[in-house]
Design an enzyme around this catalytic site. Sequence first.
Site, PDB file in Angstrom:
ATOM      1  N   GLY A  37       7.208   4.553   8.035  1.00  0.00           N
ATOM      2  CA  GLY A  37       6.359   5.720   8.284  1.00  0.00           C
ATOM      3  C   GLY A  37       6.662   6.292   9.648  1.00  0.00           C
ATOM      4  N   SER A  38       5.707   7.021  10.181  1.00  0.00           N
ATOM      5  CA  SER A  38       5.964   7.729  11.438  1.00  0.00           C
ATOM      6  C   SER A  38       5.900   6.774  12.637  1.00  0.00           C
ATOM      7  CB  SER A  38       4.939   8.848  11.611  1.00  0.00           C
ATOM      8  OG  SER A  38       3.661   8.278  11.714  1.00  0.00           O
ATOM      9  N   THR A  39       6.507   7.202  13.719  1.00  0.00           N
ATOM     10  CA  THR A  39       6.492   6.399  14.938  1.00  0.00           C
ATOM     11  C   THR A  39       5.069   6.298  15.488  1.00  0.00           C
ATOM     12  OG1 THR A  39       8.787   6.935  15.395  1.00  0.00           O
ATOM     13  CG2 THR A  39       7.460   6.270  17.281  1.00  0.00           C
TER      14      THR A  39
ATOM     15  N   LYS B  28       0.849  -1.196   0.000  1.00  0.00           N
ATOM     16  CA  LYS B  28       0.000   0.000   0.000  1.00  0.00           C
ATOM     17  C   LYS B  28       0.884   1.245   0.000  1.00  0.00           C
ATOM     18  CE  LYS B  28      -1.797   2.585   3.154  1.00  0.00           C
ATOM     19  NZ  LYS B  28      -1.598   3.882   2.457  1.00  0.00           N
TER      20      LYS B  28
ATOM     21  N   GLU C 289      10.237   0.681  10.177  1.00  0.00           N
ATOM     22  CA  GLU C 289      11.213   1.728   9.853  1.00  0.00           C
ATOM     23  C   GLU C 289      10.517   3.050  10.145  1.00  0.00           C
ATOM     24  OE1 GLU C 289      14.168   0.887   9.085  1.00  0.00           O
ATOM     25  OE2 GLU C 289      13.890  -1.200   8.522  1.00  0.00           O
TER      26      GLU C 289
ATOM     27  N   GLY D  40       3.447   3.704  13.558  1.00  0.00           N
ATOM     28  CA  GLY D  40       4.111   2.441  13.896  1.00  0.00           C
ATOM     29  C   GLY D  40       3.475   1.788  15.122  1.00  0.00           C
TER      30      GLY D  40
ATOM     31  N   CYS E  80      13.777  10.388   6.721  1.00  0.00           N
ATOM     32  CA  CYS E  80      13.859   9.889   8.093  1.00  0.00           C
ATOM     33  C   CYS E  80      15.277   9.997   8.625  1.00  0.00           C
ATOM     34  CB  CYS E  80      13.397   8.444   8.116  1.00  0.00           C
ATOM     35  SG  CYS E  80      14.209   7.453   6.857  1.00  0.00           S
TER      36      CYS E  80
ATOM     37  N   GLU F  54      10.531  15.284  15.400  1.00  0.00           N
ATOM     38  CA  GLU F  54      10.939  15.167  14.003  1.00  0.00           C
ATOM     39  C   GLU F  54      10.116  16.173  13.191  1.00  0.00           C
ATOM     40  OE1 GLU F  54       9.555  11.724  11.783  1.00  0.00           O
ATOM     41  OE2 GLU F  54      11.527  11.517  10.880  1.00  0.00           O
TER      42      GLU F  54
HETATM   43  P1  NAD Z   1       2.623   8.052   8.194  1.00  0.00           P
HETATM   44  O1  NAD Z   1       2.962   7.163   9.326  1.00  0.00           O
HETATM   45  O2  NAD Z   1       1.585   9.073   8.376  1.00  0.00           O
HETATM   46  O3  NAD Z   1       2.168   7.204   6.925  1.00  0.00           O
HETATM   47  C1  NAD Z   1       2.972   6.176   6.395  1.00  0.00           C
HETATM   48  C2  NAD Z   1       2.068   5.154   5.742  1.00  0.00           C
HETATM   49  O4  NAD Z   1       1.241   4.566   6.745  1.00  0.00           O
HETATM   50  C3  NAD Z   1       1.115   5.715   4.681  1.00  0.00           C
HETATM   51  O5  NAD Z   1       1.010   4.784   3.629  1.00  0.00           O
HETATM   52  C4  NAD Z   1      -0.201   5.810   5.436  1.00  0.00           C
HETATM   53  O6  NAD Z   1      -1.325   5.718   4.600  1.00  0.00           O
HETATM   54  C5  NAD Z   1      -0.108   4.604   6.350  1.00  0.00           C
HETATM   55  N1  NAD Z   1      -0.940   4.683   7.546  1.00  0.00           N
HETATM   56  C6  NAD Z   1      -1.360   5.787   8.214  1.00  0.00           C
HETATM   57  N2  NAD Z   1      -2.127   5.428   9.267  1.00  0.00           N
HETATM   58  C7  NAD Z   1      -2.195   4.079   9.267  1.00  0.00           C
HETATM   59  C8  NAD Z   1      -2.825   3.129  10.116  1.00  0.00           C
HETATM   60  N3  NAD Z   1      -3.559   3.483  11.160  1.00  0.00           N
HETATM   61  N4  NAD Z   1      -2.659   1.824   9.834  1.00  0.00           N
HETATM   62  C9  NAD Z   1      -1.906   1.424   8.793  1.00  0.00           C
HETATM   63  N5  NAD Z   1      -1.293   2.285   7.943  1.00  0.00           N
HETATM   64  C10 NAD Z   1      -1.437   3.604   8.182  1.00  0.00           C
HETATM   65  O7  NAD Z   1       4.003   8.680   7.750  1.00  0.00           O
HETATM   66  P2  NAD Z   1       4.248   9.754   6.617  1.00  0.00           P
HETATM   67  O8  NAD Z   1       3.864  11.080   7.163  1.00  0.00           O
HETATM   68  O9  NAD Z   1       3.639   9.280   5.351  1.00  0.00           O
HETATM   69  O10 NAD Z   1       5.833   9.643   6.443  1.00  0.00           O
HETATM   70  C11 NAD Z   1       6.721  10.350   7.195  1.00  0.00           C
HETATM   71  C12 NAD Z   1       7.274   9.493   8.316  1.00  0.00           C
HETATM   72  O11 NAD Z   1       7.894   8.332   7.784  1.00  0.00           O
HETATM   73  C13 NAD Z   1       8.361  10.209   9.093  1.00  0.00           C
HETATM   74  O12 NAD Z   1       8.186   9.991  10.461  1.00  0.00           O
HETATM   75  C14 NAD Z   1       9.637   9.538   8.610  1.00  0.00           C
HETATM   76  O13 NAD Z   1      10.701   9.599   9.496  1.00  0.00           O
HETATM   77  C15 NAD Z   1       9.166   8.151   8.389  1.00  0.00           C
HETATM   78  N6  NAD Z   1      10.097   7.452   7.500  1.00  0.00           N
HETATM   79  C16 NAD Z   1      10.895   6.467   8.019  1.00  0.00           C
HETATM   80  C17 NAD Z   1      11.813   5.816   7.213  1.00  0.00           C
HETATM   81  C18 NAD Z   1      12.727   4.753   7.764  1.00  0.00           C
HETATM   82  O14 NAD Z   1      13.252   3.971   6.992  1.00  0.00           O
HETATM   83  N7  NAD Z   1      12.930   4.672   9.074  1.00  0.00           N
HETATM   84  C19 NAD Z   1      11.913   6.159   5.872  1.00  0.00           C
HETATM   85  C20 NAD Z   1      11.087   7.168   5.386  1.00  0.00           C
HETATM   86  C21 NAD Z   1      10.178   7.796   6.202  1.00  0.00           C
END
Ligand code: NAD
Length: 487
Positions: free
Chosen positions: A225-227, A172, A247, A230, A281, A381
């Site tokens: 994605g975000s913590t 997704k 991640e 996560g 990130c 962040e």
């Molecule tokens: P986000 O957590 O809002 O979204 C990431 C993904 O998760 C999207 O596809 C979103 O649709 C999905 N998502 C959102 N809510 C969900 C839920 N309840 N259940 C399942 N999936 C859900 O993050 P973002 O704002 O899209 O991305 C930025 C974040 O990603 C930053 O915190 C960044 O540090 C992190 N990031 C981490 C890495 C790494 O490798 N550690 C790499 C890139 C980005």
Amino acid sequence: MQTKLFIGGQFVDGLAGGTIPVTNPYDQSRLADVAEARAEDIDRAVEAAARAFPAWRRTSASERGRLLLALASAIEANAGQLAELESRDTGHPIRDTAGLDVPRTVLGFRYFGGIADKVEGSVIPVDAGFLNYVEREPLGVVGQIVPWNFPLMFTSWKLGPALAAGNTVVLKPAELTPLSSLAIAELVREVGFPPGVVNIVPGYGGTAGQRLAEHDGVAKLAFTGSTVTGRKIVRASAGNLKRLQLELGGKGANIVFDDAELEAAVAGSAFAIFHNQGQACIAGSRLLVHAAIADRFIEAFLALARTIRLGDPLDRATEMGPLTSRVHQERVLSYCEIARREGGEILLGGKAPSHPALERGCFVEPTVVRAAPHHTVCRDEVFGPFVTITTFSDEDEAIRLANDTQYGLGAGLWTRDVKRAHRVAKAVKSGMVWVNCYKRVHPASPFGGVGESGYGREMGFEVMREYTHARSVWINVDAKLPAFYPR
Ligand code: NAD
């Protein structure tokens, strides 16, 4: 441009018929209305992946590798279009998408194409008379959820190892940036991956993402994605205790010692935070500078940051594009307010540019803030072109400041002292450390964090362990079994 869900080898509408508007963050034009996957579409995709799994796991590893290598070549052949699509969808400057994102996506798929038939098992020296061997087995259907900051490159980080290991995938993409992964879906079909091995389902996090995370038919979920999200994934995955790879966010410390080569440290530190508008990130978002060189460093750093060219992502001269969404632009700007309120000194930027040509775009000027370690902007962040500068007076203080965070993803240090380089690299709490460079990544090198930056590793041989389990098989070759129940 492909706008439908890719399920079971077909491009299909969502069952509910909904769509997601996709907007160009530079001029706010509507790029596409993409079919929206809801829970029932995720179910369909997981079923398609489950149907495809038995044959895919039996497919020879060399054949799986061949298909991944063919996908890499297909991406290379479409490099120009993919770079442009990614720039329109994300706002990344074309010089980055063409020069980094697309080539790195190709490199990623090539690496995993190459590794597919090199995942060996082992023979374990156990008790006499027994042969014990361990083989790496695929897990089954893997769910993958990615964010919007490097949507194209993440397809190779995620699909590459999962497919090489013999899993089938439901991926997704982020709702903001689904276009490049759908373009990859077209190439997946073109090069001949069997139907259902790869499924790409754009949808919102709270519906489609949530369903994928809680789905009982999914053996593992790999999330970037975000913590905050996560944590939701961890809770949602508890039903069938699926394996997780997380991640998450970061707040990278970038330490400049007083013996650093100043020019290299300035240029490298600017790249560390301003590349991709700071939406990384692993961005070096906390600059820690030795007090003895702070004035000289800051002067040179600001001079460089002032020259960064903001503009149309499709213009080859542009070095920084808009942030990927209006909501995110506003979030980053809100941190400029927080910095002011808490007594941070804005040395540069701190606002959207006032140039009329940039008014419609989600831009934020390169922002440099002198801040204290307890300030919110040194802790949260920000995920934008926003860097804090804090000074330190000795190595111990630098390490203490670097480790004063709940995150632990990437960190950097600049020094000419080789002993200090190793000492500090070992002392920082971080999954990755860069010395006299920053933000180097390669598919052969493990990538991931500690602490609230998550667990598990992408890339390198490490990731092949993440996408397989070790099956231990015991054969009685010529052992006499003890008579446990003598009759
Ligand atoms: P986000 O957590 O809002 O979204 C990431 C993904 O998760 C999207 O596809 C979103 O649709 C999905 N998502 C959102 N809510 C969900 C839920 N309840 N259940 C399942 N999936 C859900 O993050 P973002 O704002 O899209 O991305 C930025 C974040 O990603 C930053 O915190 C960044 O540090 C992190 N990031 C981490 C890495 C790494 O490798 N550690 C790499 C890139 C980005």
